[in-house]
Enzyme design. Structure first.
Site, short mmCIF file in Angstrom:
data_model
loop_
_atom_site.label_atom_id
_atom_site.label_comp_id
_atom_site.label_asym_id
_atom_site.label_seq_id
_atom_site.Cartn_x
_atom_site.Cartn_y
_atom_site.Cartn_z
N CYS A 32 -10.03 -6.09 1.44
CA CYS A 32 -10.39 -4.70 1.70
C CYS A 32 -11.75 -4.38 1.11
O CYS A 32 -12.51 -3.60 1.68
CB CYS A 32 -9.36 -3.75 1.10
SG CYS A 32 -7.79 -4.52 0.86
N THR B 46 12.76 4.77 11.23
CA THR B 46 13.55 3.61 11.65
C THR B 46 13.07 2.37 10.89
O THR B 46 11.86 2.15 10.79
CB THR B 46 13.37 3.39 13.17
OG1 THR B 46 13.71 4.60 13.83
CG2 THR B 46 14.21 2.24 13.68
N THR C 145 0.84 -1.20 0.00
CA THR C 145 0.00 0.00 0.00
C THR C 145 0.88 1.25 0.00
O THR C 145 0.66 2.18 -0.79
CB THR C 145 -0.93 0.00 1.24
OG1 THR C 145 -1.75 -1.16 1.17
CG2 THR C 145 -1.80 1.23 1.29
N1 PMP Z 1 -1.78 -4.84 -4.04
C1 PMP Z 1 -2.35 -6.04 -4.15
C2 PMP Z 1 -2.52 -6.64 -5.50
C3 PMP Z 1 -2.77 -6.73 -3.02
O1 PMP Z 1 -3.36 -7.93 -3.15
C4 PMP Z 1 -2.60 -6.13 -1.75
C5 PMP Z 1 -3.04 -6.83 -0.48
N2 PMP Z 1 -4.31 -7.36 -0.51
C6 PMP Z 1 -1.99 -4.87 -1.68
C7 PMP Z 1 -1.58 -4.26 -2.85
C8 PMP Z 1 -1.76 -4.17 -0.38
O2 PMP Z 1 -0.85 -4.86 0.41
P1 PMP Z 1 -0.63 -4.45 1.93
O3 PMP Z 1 -1.97 -4.56 2.58
O4 PMP Z 1 0.34 -5.47 2.46
O5 PMP Z 1 -0.11 -3.07 1.97
#
Ligand code: PMP
Length: 371
Positions: free
Chosen positions: A309, A222, A77
């Site tokens: 999500c 950090t 993300t």
């Molecule tokens: N991109 C994709 C294609 C994902 O499947 C995900 C996690 N579901 C993310 C980004 C985000 O990853 P994170 O929650 O570890 O930041």
């Protein structure tokens, strides 16, 4: 059959840490090896910096990249957001694929650039022609994922990156679902940026990375050393086990699919079967309510209807919409993803439970219709 219930079939959402990853991390949490990688004036800090350098080497090696091209982040993300916030140029547009994860969609929308969406075809692919039709001298950045988090289809990223470069645009690839599961060679793909998260391949949650061809992207704060060491260990394990594991998962997914198809002939696979991530299936049961089915199955199976999500919002999946499914078919679709703990018994059990749930729901629909 003895198995751990509920059977976990949601490896696209997250994966458990490999026991070896945990063993590698533990000393870095406690007094034995703790340290701030920036505190170079003493031994703890230098030891921390050295451990971080090793973790970076192992992570970069999995991507066939140089360690200097890698920035450790809190996960994909953050990586995706960093890319969308790259220094502006005279160009005003960002092109994202219709399959992208919400973390790319949101970051693009908040980037201040105007966002255009590259459509997917009904098989779940972003074709070169679709990008060519949209790209122009206005395009600053093109973002197309490597493997879909919902349908598992693998995109022709190398070709898409070439088209982007020919038009003078930068190319970003969200490879979060692909890294550690299939070979990802950032150099060969020719991408400018590539994002990933360790928890999708048996590393810890809360760490990931951003590959940048032009070198490290500045990031303050950090470094979470234990997590970085864990990601390095997860990369080493993935490099050693990936090929055999991919074949095993393909076979298991095949077994699962055949078992389901034999009792549920009306079931459809969303997206093309190949090329796709090993062990990844998105299935449509026309006329059924997948949310209700998941409630029936909650004691037996860990499953989802789509992105972790997106499932909070209960809006029809934009990815399934983008490949042309009707709202009704989207409401009848579930995502299954297999991984390292999955066994032959697990998939047979899962098939039996899904079939029972479908037949039960159909029966209750029919009896309701008769009343
Ligand atoms: N991109 C994709 C294609 C994902 O499947 C995900 C996690 N579901 C993310 C980004 C985000 O990853 P994170 O929650 O570890 O930041």
């Amino acid at each position: 059959m003895s198995m751990r219930l509920p059977v976990y079939l949601d490896y696209h959402a997250t994966t458990p840490c490999d026991p070896e990853v945990i063993d590698a991390m533990v000393p870095f949490f406690g007094s034995e090896k703790f340290g701030n990688t920036y505190a170079r004036s003493h031994q703890n800090g230098r030891r921390a910096a050295q451990a971080l350098a090793h973790a970076k080497e192992d992570t970069a090696s999995l991507l066939n990249a140089a360690p200097e091209m890698l920035t450790m982040t809190s996960g994909a993300t953050e990586s995706n957001r960093m890319v969308c916030e790259i220094a502006p140029s005279g160009r005003t547009e960002i092109l994202i694929s219709a399959l992208e994860h919400p973390s790319v969609v949101n970051a693009a929308q908040e980037s201040g650039l105007s966002v255009k969406v590259i459509p997917a075809n009904p098989d779940g692919f972003i074709l070169p022609e679709a990008l060519k039709a949209l790209i122009s001298k206005k395009t600053r950045l093109v973002s197309v994922m490597l493997a879909s988090h919902e349908i598992g289809t693998i995109q022709p990223v190398q070709e898409l990156a070439e088209i982007s470069h020919a038009a003078g645009a930068l190319f970003h690839c969200d490879a979060t679902q692909a890294v550690g599961r299939i070979p990802v060679d950032a150099t060969m793909l020719g991408v400018d940026f590539l994002s990933f998260s360790a928890h999708k391949f048996y590393g810890p949650q809360g760490i990931g990375g951003l590959y940048a061809r032009s070198g490290m992207v500045p990031r303050a704060g950090t470094v979470p050393l234990a997590l970085a060491v864990g990601m390095g260990a997860a990369c080493r394990i993935a490099a050693q086990t990936m090929a055999d594991e991919a074949q095993r998962l393909r076979n298991l997914a095949d077994t699962l699919l055949k078992a389901l198809q034999s009792s549920l002939p009306e079931m459809r696979v969303n997206g093309a079967l190949s090329p796709r991530l090993p062990g990844s299936l998105n299935l449509c049961f026309p006329g059924l309510d997948a949310e209700e089915m998941l409630l029936d199955l909650v004691a037996d199976l860990c499953l989802s209807t789509g992105a972790a999500c997106a499932s909070r919002t209960r809006k029809p999946s934009p990815v399934l919409k983008a490949i042309g499914l009707s709202d009704e078919d989207i409401a009848g679709s579930i995502r299954l993803s297999l991984g390292r703990m999955s066994t032959h018994d697990d998939v047979l059990y899962a098939a039996e439970k899904v079939i029972d749930a479908c037949l039960m729901q159909r029966k209750s629909c029919i009896s309701r219709a008769c009343q």
